[in-house]
Design an enzyme around this catalytic site. Sequence first.
Site, PDB file in Angstrom:
ATOM      1  N   GLU A 155       1.225  -1.288  -0.280  1.00 12.32           N
ATOM      2  CA  GLU A 155       0.169  -0.027  -0.416  1.00 12.32           C
ATOM      3  C   GLU A 155       1.142   1.440  -0.075  1.00 12.32           C
ATOM      4  OE1 GLU A 155      -2.175   0.342   3.256  1.00 12.32           O
ATOM      5  OE2 GLU A 155      -3.318   2.380   2.455  1.00 12.32           O
TER       6      GLU A 155
ATOM      7  N   ARG B  22       6.511 -12.654   8.441  1.00 10.75           N
ATOM      8  CA  ARG B  22       7.111 -11.768   8.514  1.00 10.75           C
ATOM      9  C   ARG B  22       8.514 -11.076   9.746  1.00 10.75           C
ATOM     10  NH1 ARG B  22       2.602  -7.915   8.245  1.00 10.75           N
ATOM     11  NH2 ARG B  22       3.989  -5.480   8.707  1.00 10.75           N
TER      12      ARG B  22
ATOM     13  N   LYS C 108       4.252   1.051   9.014  1.00  6.31           N
ATOM     14  CA  LYS C 108       4.881   2.420   8.632  1.00  6.31           C
ATOM     15  C   LYS C 108       3.838   3.404   9.211  1.00  6.31           C
ATOM     16  CE  LYS C 108       3.499   0.103   4.141  1.00  6.31           C
ATOM     17  NZ  LYS C 108       2.688  -0.218   3.750  1.00  6.31           N
TER      18      LYS C 108
HETATM   19  P1  ATP Z   1       3.324  -1.644   7.374  1.00  7.52           P
HETATM   20  O1  ATP Z   1       2.402  -2.382   8.332  1.00  7.52           O
HETATM   21  O2  ATP Z   1       4.593  -1.939   8.037  1.00  7.52           O
HETATM   22  O3  ATP Z   1       2.407  -0.649   7.139  1.00  7.52           O
HETATM   23  P2  ATP Z   1       1.922  -3.558   5.839  1.00  7.52           P
HETATM   24  O4  ATP Z   1       1.963  -5.063   5.293  1.00  7.52           O
HETATM   25  O5  ATP Z   1       0.821  -2.882   5.855  1.00  7.52           O
HETATM   26  O6  ATP Z   1       3.248  -3.458   6.494  1.00  7.52           O
HETATM   27  P3  ATP Z   1       2.716  -3.509   2.866  1.00  7.52           P
HETATM   28  O7  ATP Z   1       2.951  -2.646   2.203  1.00  7.52           O
HETATM   29  O8  ATP Z   1       0.513  -3.445   2.975  1.00  7.52           O
HETATM   30  O9  ATP Z   1       2.726  -3.047   4.239  1.00  7.52           O
HETATM   31  O10 ATP Z   1       2.530  -4.438   2.256  1.00  7.52           O
HETATM   32  C1  ATP Z   1       3.369  -5.148   1.369  1.00  7.52           C
HETATM   33  C2  ATP Z   1       3.616  -7.032   1.424  1.00  7.52           C
HETATM   34  O11 ATP Z   1       4.701  -6.773   2.018  1.00  7.52           O
HETATM   35  C3  ATP Z   1       2.729  -7.499   1.629  1.00  7.52           C
HETATM   36  O12 ATP Z   1       2.616  -8.187   0.859  1.00  7.52           O
HETATM   37  C4  ATP Z   1       3.211  -7.983   3.570  1.00  7.52           C
HETATM   38  O13 ATP Z   1       2.693  -8.580   3.754  1.00  7.52           O
HETATM   39  C5  ATP Z   1       4.725  -7.337   3.078  1.00  7.52           C
HETATM   40  N1  ATP Z   1       5.217  -7.231   4.188  1.00  7.52           N
HETATM   41  C6  ATP Z   1       4.788  -6.040   5.246  1.00  7.52           C
HETATM   42  N2  ATP Z   1       5.734  -6.578   5.996  1.00  7.52           N
HETATM   43  C7  ATP Z   1       6.267  -7.082   5.737  1.00  7.52           C
HETATM   44  C8  ATP Z   1       7.495  -7.047   6.833  1.00  7.52           C
HETATM   45  N3  ATP Z   1       7.879  -6.792   7.899  1.00  7.52           N
HETATM   46  N4  ATP Z   1       7.646  -8.789   6.276  1.00  7.52           N
HETATM   47  C9  ATP Z   1       7.778  -9.731   5.408  1.00  7.52           C
HETATM   48  N5  ATP Z   1       6.693  -8.850   4.730  1.00  7.52           N
HETATM   49  C10 ATP Z   1       6.191  -7.544   4.813  1.00  7.52           C
HETATM   50 MG    MG Z   2      -0.321  -2.311   6.362  1.00  6.52          MG
END
Ligand code: ATP
Ligand code: MG
Length: 749
Positions: free
Chosen positions: A31, A258, A268
């Site tokens: 996102e 993760r 984020k």
């Molecule tokens: P955040 O909580 O940091 O915003 P998110 O999961 O909302 O993380 P997205 O931008 O929606 O982040 O995720 C993009 C991709 O990266 C998704 O497939 C997510 O599962 C993966 N991802 C995000 N954070 C991690 C992490 N700490 N380890 C592995 N993969 C991750």
């Molecule tokens: Mg997110």
Amino acid sequence: MSESKDFLRTIVEEDLKSGKYKEVVTRFPPEPNGFPHIGHAKSIVINFGIARDYHGRCYLRMDDTNPTTEDTKYVEALKDAVHWLGFDWDDTVYYTSDYFPKLYDYAVALIKMGKAYVDSLNEEEIREYRGTVTEPGRRSKYAQRSVEENLDLFERMKKGEFKDGEHVLRAKIDMSAANMQMRDPLLYRIRHAHHFRTGNTWAVYPMYDFAHCLSDYIEGITHSLCTLEFENNRDIYDWVLDTLELEPPRPYQYEFARLSMNYTVMSKRKLLELVEGKYVNGWDDPRLPTIAGYKRRGYTPESILNFCDQIGVAKANSTVDVAQLEFAIRDDLNTKVPRVMCVLDPLKVTIENYEGSEALDASYYPDDVPKEGSRKMPFSKEIYIDREDFNENPPKGYYRLTPEQPVRLKHAYIITCKEVIKDADGKITEIKAEYHPESKSGSDTSGIKVKSAIQWVDAAQAKKVEVRLYDRLYSSEAPEGMEDLNPNSLQVIKNALVEPAVITEKPDERFQFEREGYFYADPVDYTDEKPVFNKIVGLKDSWSKKKRSSEPVPKPKAKKVQVDGEVVPMNEAEQALFDKYTGELGLNSEVANTLARDTQLSSLYEESLSVFNSPVLLANIVANEVARELKEKQLNELKFNAKQIAQLVKMVDDETISNKIAKQVFEQMAKTGEDPTQIVKTKGLVQISDPAIISPIIDEIIAKNPDNVAKFKAGNTKLLGFFVGQVLKTTGGKANPKVVNELVAEKLK
Ligand code: ATP
Ligand code: MG
């Protein structure tokens, strides 16, 4: 291809083998609501890595369904991160928002099937009706609306006739499902907000659970890889795709753990708080775990890729020690970057018996690094050393300069302190010293004993630089809030001094400042008027030392670092060997120290020396390669003998093989006990020094990299290393680096 196959690759392989899919298609679907962090790197490496390994495709998709938090600057940061890590996508970046019309049609289809309805409960009622883990939920009375009424309401929602929250579209599944997510999940909500791509076209926005599976389907994704917290959403994923009876094949979701890491935060949202609250200086602050932060700090993409490889892909969440990431960058830079001198806290030393000036030969790389290059270090009467490297009242075991103890200036002479000058407050302002003319590095006949070598710069020619020392952002392993921030995470040193070559020759943009750590010319703030260097990482893990200081520190068996001044003093016999090694044999003090303190190593060394007299080359192999073997084995368990070590070194000496290949040969020899000459013969490892063979390889690399050639010609001489590196890589390390260097320099002129 990654060495070990993880469970995701196993699944992909099986699906390809069974013919379930003809080609693997994955996606990285962030996102765009913040800068990507190292957790995203893990996901990037998994998704793009699998596509690459199985000759499939991986798309970069912006999951932009939340108009209030998203922005193009985050899209750019995400694109940058993927590129920087070395991956590319299928020419276009995809956006979930591009599918809004299709998604809307799918929602209408569900309504027509009686599988979705417009609910008019408010948020709180929806929550209340949902029930709990132990109690089933109740269905809203609005679930009985007719298809026509639902279609009409949904269309009016889309047109913006209702306020935010007035209605939602829900799937009609099962209000008593054990998986709470399946209790009529929300598919659409009303949002009167400007979207950074679709503007004000839409008043309804799809929820993740609806948009994600269908976006995957629309793109032809085969394996939808996400993190574990989506495990319970998998049922909705399957329900939506199955209920719509879409034409196969359809994607399936698989979850992996993760990444979380200690001493930092990784969502984020939390990173945004740090940035917006100005706790850090922007998204690319080198203390942040963002890709932009690592990049600016000086991490290499290779180090991050190696780190991701090492942590692997698992199905259970765990926290990775940040020391592992720090190890990865240290390990990567160790074999790549030039060693230069920087004095962080300058203390003037006047060498009273030295007149005039000279330029001392100083190699950029230690002997065990397969790179060549050197610079001249100016030396004259006035120099600076680090304040910490002099001690008037030294504690026991202090090995650097004291009023009684001489010290070696690395690549230069041994000096002895004659007088300590202080100001009115008793602060030392200058040391008056004497140098020993016969102690010059490389041709030392002085017979003077020193216990360490320190960095220094010539006062007249040193350049003033700013150095930014970074430490961990939080002082707590599992930070809970801003109160856990490490107040010393950034220390700015305005008046550090570097030797002139760092600025004028620019042999690289990353350096090892001897005894201080690895540093990087800050890509944003560095100017010729004010050079700025970021500390990437220290030379060793200072945190684990701090943490475990109450426990006895296990002493490594070989490689003790002499230069640091914190090791046990040598006994008489060891000292005698050390003196001989640094004196008549001309070894550097670190290598001499390792050998002298270990009788097994020193006896093996002396024995091989009696076979082939090449003290420095032999010492390097024994103090590094052999010492490593001896950490795990006893002397009598070694498969090779002193004679074979001598044979190996002889081949390096007469340039039959390069240093780098020597290591490879050694490994084989250690494993099998085979003669090194035999290994070189059967494996075809003879060094290539013939320009007629090397030349066309260089031509090809030059032709393939017009951008870098242009940059080089425009003055970015650092790129020489890039070209040399590519040639070495292409030849599997067999090309003679010296010859390559010369030829490349010649061709790029
Ligand atoms: P955040 O909580 O940091 O915003 P998110 O999961 O909302 O993380 P997205 O931008 O929606 O982040 O995720 C993009 C991709 O990266 C998704 O497939 C997510 O599962 C993966 N991802 C995000 N954070 C991690 C992490 N700490 N380890 C592995 N993969 C991750
Ligand atoms: Mg997110």
